[in-house]
Every structure is written in structure tokens, then in C-alpha cells.
Design a protein around this motif. Structure first.
Motif, mmCIF file in Angstrom:
data_model
loop_
_atom_site.group_PDB
_atom_site.id
_atom_site.type_symbol
_atom_site.label_atom_id
_atom_site.label_comp_id
_atom_site.label_asym_id
_atom_site.label_seq_id
_atom_site.Cartn_x
_atom_site.Cartn_y
_atom_site.Cartn_z
ATOM 1 N N TYR A 20 0.842 -1.197 0.000
ATOM 2 C CA TYR A 20 0.000 0.000 0.000
ATOM 3 C C TYR A 20 0.880 1.251 0.000
ATOM 4 O O TYR A 20 0.611 2.207 -0.729
ATOM 5 C CB TYR A 20 -0.934 -0.004 1.214
ATOM 6 C CG TYR A 20 -1.694 1.281 1.368
ATOM 7 C CD1 TYR A 20 -2.799 1.549 0.568
ATOM 8 C CD2 TYR A 20 -1.318 2.236 2.306
ATOM 9 C CE1 TYR A 20 -3.502 2.736 0.691
ATOM 10 C CE2 TYR A 20 -2.006 3.424 2.440
ATOM 11 C CZ TYR A 20 -3.099 3.672 1.631
ATOM 12 O OH TYR A 20 -3.789 4.852 1.757
ATOM 13 N N ARG A 21 1.945 1.248 0.793
ATOM 14 C CA ARG A 21 2.838 2.407 0.862
ATOM 15 C C ARG A 21 3.596 2.601 -0.454
ATOM 16 O O ARG A 21 3.852 3.715 -0.868
ATOM 17 C CB ARG A 21 3.813 2.268 2.034
ATOM 18 C CG ARG A 21 4.764 3.413 2.221
ATOM 19 C CD ARG A 21 4.097 4.782 2.294
ATOM 20 N NE ARG A 21 3.081 4.854 3.308
ATOM 21 C CZ ARG A 21 2.138 5.802 3.341
ATOM 22 N NH1 ARG A 21 2.111 6.764 2.451
ATOM 23 N NH2 ARG A 21 1.227 5.802 4.283
ATOM 24 N N VAL A 22 3.913 1.499 -1.119
ATOM 25 C CA VAL A 22 4.592 1.604 -2.416
ATOM 26 C C VAL A 22 3.680 2.288 -3.428
ATOM 27 O O VAL A 22 4.111 3.146 -4.197
ATOM 28 C CB VAL A 22 5.028 0.206 -2.930
ATOM 29 C CG1 VAL A 22 5.445 0.262 -4.390
ATOM 30 C CG2 VAL A 22 6.162 -0.333 -2.086
ATOM 31 N N VAL A 23 2.411 1.936 -3.412
ATOM 32 C CA VAL A 23 1.470 2.519 -4.363
ATOM 33 C C VAL A 23 1.088 3.935 -3.966
ATOM 34 O O VAL A 23 1.051 4.847 -4.798
ATOM 35 C CB VAL A 23 0.212 1.625 -4.473
ATOM 36 C CG1 VAL A 23 -0.862 2.289 -5.308
ATOM 37 C CG2 VAL A 23 0.579 0.276 -5.040
ATOM 38 N N PRO A 26 3.715 9.230 -0.614
ATOM 39 C CA PRO A 26 3.736 10.596 -1.145
ATOM 40 C C PRO A 26 5.043 10.950 -1.848
ATOM 41 O O PRO A 26 5.037 11.745 -2.776
ATOM 42 C CB PRO A 26 3.533 11.473 0.089
ATOM 43 C CG PRO A 26 3.927 10.619 1.245
ATOM 44 C CD PRO A 26 3.670 9.202 0.840
ATOM 45 N N THR A 27 6.143 10.338 -1.467
ATOM 46 C CA THR A 27 7.417 10.651 -2.112
ATOM 47 C C THR A 27 8.055 9.371 -2.631
ATOM 48 O O THR A 27 7.706 8.263 -2.227
ATOM 49 C CB THR A 27 8.395 11.332 -1.128
ATOM 50 O OG1 THR A 27 8.726 10.407 -0.094
ATOM 51 C CG2 THR A 27 7.805 12.589 -0.523
ATOM 52 N N VAL A 32 10.675 3.706 -1.941
ATOM 53 C CA VAL A 32 11.886 2.884 -1.911
ATOM 54 C C VAL A 32 12.074 2.245 -0.539
ATOM 55 O O VAL A 32 12.454 1.074 -0.433
ATOM 56 C CB VAL A 32 13.114 3.721 -2.312
ATOM 57 C CG1 VAL A 32 14.403 2.962 -2.071
ATOM 58 C CG2 VAL A 32 13.010 4.123 -3.765
ATOM 59 N N ILE A 33 11.799 2.981 0.506
ATOM 60 C CA ILE A 33 11.902 2.416 1.856
ATOM 61 C C ILE A 33 10.903 1.280 2.026
ATOM 62 O O ILE A 33 11.212 0.239 2.618
ATOM 63 C CB ILE A 33 11.700 3.511 2.921
ATOM 64 C CG1 ILE A 33 12.886 4.467 2.900
ATOM 65 C CG2 ILE A 33 11.506 2.907 4.300
ATOM 66 C CD1 ILE A 33 12.692 5.705 3.740
ATOM 67 N N ALA A 34 9.700 1.441 1.481
ATOM 68 C CA ALA A 34 8.704 0.378 1.554
ATOM 69 C C ALA A 34 9.161 -0.849 0.771
ATOM 70 O O ALA A 34 8.971 -1.983 1.221
ATOM 71 C CB ALA A 34 7.366 0.877 1.033
#
Length: 92
Positions: A20-23, A26-27, A32-34
Motif C-alpha cells: 500500500y505504501r509503495v502505491v 507521497p514521495t 523505496v523504503i517500503a
């Protein structure tokens, strides 16, 4: 054995949350961290499966996942710093 199944379920849930964070991130750095965290969770999933199946065959896969996650993160950090990943010398 139940604890290993719980660990697999929690790691799978973490991968879904990181997807979800990859999709939605916001930045680009958040994405990349996800992706790096997904790599870590996948290594954990393979490790738990290795314990459940009582085999050490998957240890090379864990190492490969770790190396690929590190290289991806290092390449992105270089891209953020210099704007390119592979620098080409203009003299050749």
C-alpha cells in the motif's frame, strides 16, 4: 508450530501494508523504503518457511534477497545524490 503460522501471517500482513505504501507513498523515498522493507519481510517469510520445513536449502535465497534489497537501496541513494546510478565518462 502455531507460532510459526502466526509469524507467517503477520509477515504477510506487513508485506500487504508495505505494498500500500509503495502505491500510495507521497514521495519516491517512501516508496523505496517500503520496497526495502518488503525485501526484509520476504527474507523473514523464507526463513520461517525454512524452519517449518526443517531444511537449510532456503538459506541461499535469504542471502540473495538481502543482497538485492541492499543493492536496490544503495542504487536509489546514489540516484538521489547525483541524479544517475552509473556514471559514464565522456572521454571514451
Amino acid at each position: 508450530m502455531v507460532m510459526f503460522n502466526v509469524a507467517l501471517a503477520l509477515l504477510s500482513l506487513a508485506v500487504i501494508c508495505f505494498l500500500y505504501r509503495v502505491v500510495k507513498g507521497p514521495t519516491v523515498a517512501d516508496r523505496v523504503i517500503a520496497l526495502d522493507a518488503i525485501g526484509i519481510c520476504l527474507a523473514g517469510i523464507v526463513a520461517v518457511l525454512s524452519i517449518i520445513l526443517e531444511t537449510s536449502v532456503f538459506l541461499e535465497i535469504i542471502l540473495l534477497i538481502g543482497i538485492l534489497a541492499f543493492l536496490g537501496t544503495a542504487a536509489f541513494a546514489k540516484f538521489l545524490q547525483k541524479g544517475v546510478v552509473i556514471e559514464r565518462d565522456g572521454n571514451h
